[in-house]
Design a protein around this motif. Structure first.
Motif, PDB file in Angstrom:
ATOM      1  N   ILE A 128       9.571  96.664  66.670  1.00 57.31           N
ATOM      2  CA  ILE A 128       8.904  97.906  67.073  1.00 57.31           C
ATOM      3  C   ILE A 128       7.859  98.221  66.002  1.00 57.31           C
ATOM      4  O   ILE A 128       8.206  98.557  64.865  1.00 57.31           O
TER       5      ILE A 128
ATOM      6  N   ARG B  84       6.061  97.497  71.103  1.00 53.92           N
ATOM      7  CA  ARG B  84       7.363  96.837  70.898  1.00 53.92           C
ATOM      8  C   ARG B  84       7.447  95.557  71.729  1.00 53.92           C
ATOM      9  O   ARG B  84       6.759  95.404  72.750  1.00 53.92           O
TER      10      ARG B  84
ATOM     11  N   GLU C 132       7.874 103.552  76.295  1.00 51.51           N
ATOM     12  CA  GLU C 132       7.354 103.537  74.916  1.00 51.51           C
ATOM     13  C   GLU C 132       7.448 104.923  74.291  1.00 51.51           C
ATOM     14  O   GLU C 132       7.735 105.058  73.100  1.00 51.51           O
TER      15      GLU C 132
END
Length: 505
Positions: A316, A417, A390
């Protein structure tokens, strides 16, 4: 003219194993080599992306062990893709044992920064115990079935006998050991270290060299390798439904000769071959093991596929206006003060998935990347994270960072990510040796079909990819070496007198 020059060779998968095999075969005079790739891109689990103006690695991150023994490093040097420091002899000589010595910052869940003096004994104990875990493979012992069980038993023993400071310090160190177990879940690509076989753990071998990255992105390596293949070698958007081998697909060949293998794509299109090299990830093999080959794979191969581990490790990326970490910091560890039981899984995945995030690595240099962190999370918690939006991920991680730093105004600007578990052709990240695994499982996976002793045409279906390398599984260099290995197997088959062909793993 070599006998095999006109053999039809199909390679399934255009990751580095498939590209490496194709390059080698074509260089040695094979004329009919094609690669079938399920997606619209080459590179497989090497995937470079961007966060704003920054290059980030969505897939493979480092060259692990950048030294002359590592073929990925040699190629990267040949193509001039690395900086001078990474190519220096000093860098190649560093021995890190798979754990690069990052300069850390520690933050605790009560919003304070922890000092290195307090954390050092836990770091040292962790390294000592993991080195011990790696020794059991060579000694042939296995005092407990898994790395996690052994580590917890030994760590608690040391903590109780030798850490004589106050209870608060002891609990913090134990909580940090739990964080380091989560780190190891990411390194191994597993849900929990309780799933990783203790006796098999030491099969993985490290190479010398301080792990390095590609300044222009890992995909630069793929681009250079692809440029060396003849145009149209790779056919994209061709997901394979079934590999029919041993002449089981009855259809007349257009060229007047019958090939023993027919590869059937999901679209219904078919391709005939004398030899097929399968380079698809173990995660996909696990999911489709009973339908991918017809006739089905022999039981010993199926059992090895089932026994071996294939987990998820995701990244991430977060970009910040200003850093909240020290200038020299290379890794940030999050220490949950209420987690002193050495747990590397969470009790409630939906509510507490973010606790599996061990922390972040800092993208360097700041002049190139600005202020970007890469968060790391493995296991079922990581797989659950992939299903969130997200924005949900960003909000959750922002709250965690604010809690751990004690700064309620920190707000990442951007997030990106990876989602390797949801990728239909990967189904996770990479291989680990699960509880009950041994060297024989990797050998079984790498063994071509038909098996030795059969009177059928040899080397019809061959297997490459990181999961088929005994000591470099989970790495890019392991994948590349196996692609070369299978190409060499065919070269040897066509250049060795009949009857003397050897199976070379």
């Amino acid at each position: 003219m070599m006998a095999g020059q006109n053999a039809n060779i199909l390679i399934i998968g255009c990751g580095i194993a498939g590209i490496g095999a194709a390059q080698r075969l074509i260089r040695h005079g094979f004329n009919n080599v094609r690669v079938l790739e399920a997606t619209s891109r080459s590179g497989g689990r090497i995937k470079t992306g961007s966060l704003g103006s920054n290059i980030v690695e969505i897939g493979a991150n480092w060259i692990h062990g950048p030294s002359q023994e590592n073929p990925v490093f040699r190629l990267a040097c040949q193509y001039q893709l690395l900086d001078k420091e990474s190519m220096s002899e000093e860098n190649q000589a560093v021995e890190v044992g798979g754990h690069p010595p990052f300069i850390p910052n520690w933050f605790s869940s009560s919003g304070r920064k922890l000092d290195s003096e307090m954390m050092a004994p836990a770091s040292e104990l962790f390294m000592t115990l993991f080195e011990k875990c790696q020794e059991f493979h060579d000694s042939g012992e296995e005092p407990l079935p898994t790395v996690g069980e052994y580590f917890k038993r030994e760590a608690l023993k040391v903590a109780n006998e030798e850490w004589n400071e106050d209870q608060t310090t002891k609990k913090l160190r134990l909580a940090y050991l739990g964080t380091l177990l989560k780190v190891e879940c990411c390194v191994s690509g597993t849900h929990t270290m309780d799933d990783v076989g203790l006796g098999a753990f030491g099969m993985y071998k490290t190479l010398p060299g301080l792990d390095c990255t590609f300044p222009g992105g890992y995909e630069g390596l793929i681009k250079h390798m692809m440029n060396e293949l003849p145009k149209d070698t790779v056919l994209y958007n061709k997901p394979v439904k079934c590999i029919h081998w041993n002449n089981t697909y009855k259809q007349s060949s257009q060229k007047g000769r019958t090939c023993p293998v027919t590869v059937e794509c999901i679209s219904g299109e078919t391709f005939d071959a004398d030899h097929v090299i399968v380079t698809i990830p173990l995660g996909y093999l696990k999911k489709h093991q009973h339908t991918l080959l017809q006739p089905s794979m022999p039981l010993r191969k199926l059992h090895s596929i089932q026994r071996m581990g294939f987990g998820t490790n995701n990244k991430i990326f977060l970009e910040f206006e200003m850093p909240f970490w020290d200038e020299d910091c290379e890794a940030i560890y999050l220490v949950w003060e209420d987690e002193s039981a050495l747990a590397d899984i969470v009790s409630d995945v939906k509510m507490a998935w973010v606790r599996k995030l061990f922390g972040f690595t800092v993208l360097k240099p700041a002049e190139t990347f600005g202020h970007v962190l890469c968060g790391w999370i493995a296991g079922h918690e990581s797989e659950y994270m992939e299903t969130l939006t997200e924005l949900e991920v960003l909000n959750t991680i922002t709250q965690v960072i604010r809690r751990f730093t004690g700064n309620a105004t920190i707000a990442p600007k951007k997030l990106l990510r990876s989602q390797w578990f949801l990728d239909p052709y990967t189904c996770g990240s990479y291989t680990y040796v699960a509880k009950g695994c041994s060297d024989f499982d990797i050998d079984n996976l790498a063994e071509p079909l038909p098996l030795p002793g059969s009177k059928d045409q040899p080397l019809q279906v061959m297997f490459a990819g990181e999961a088929t390398h005994r000591s470099f599984f989970s790495t890019v260099h392991g994948a590349l070496i196996t692609g070369w290995r299978e190409a060499d197997r065919l070269l040897s088959h066509y250049t060795t007198p009949a009857g003397l062909v050897t199976s070379k793993l």
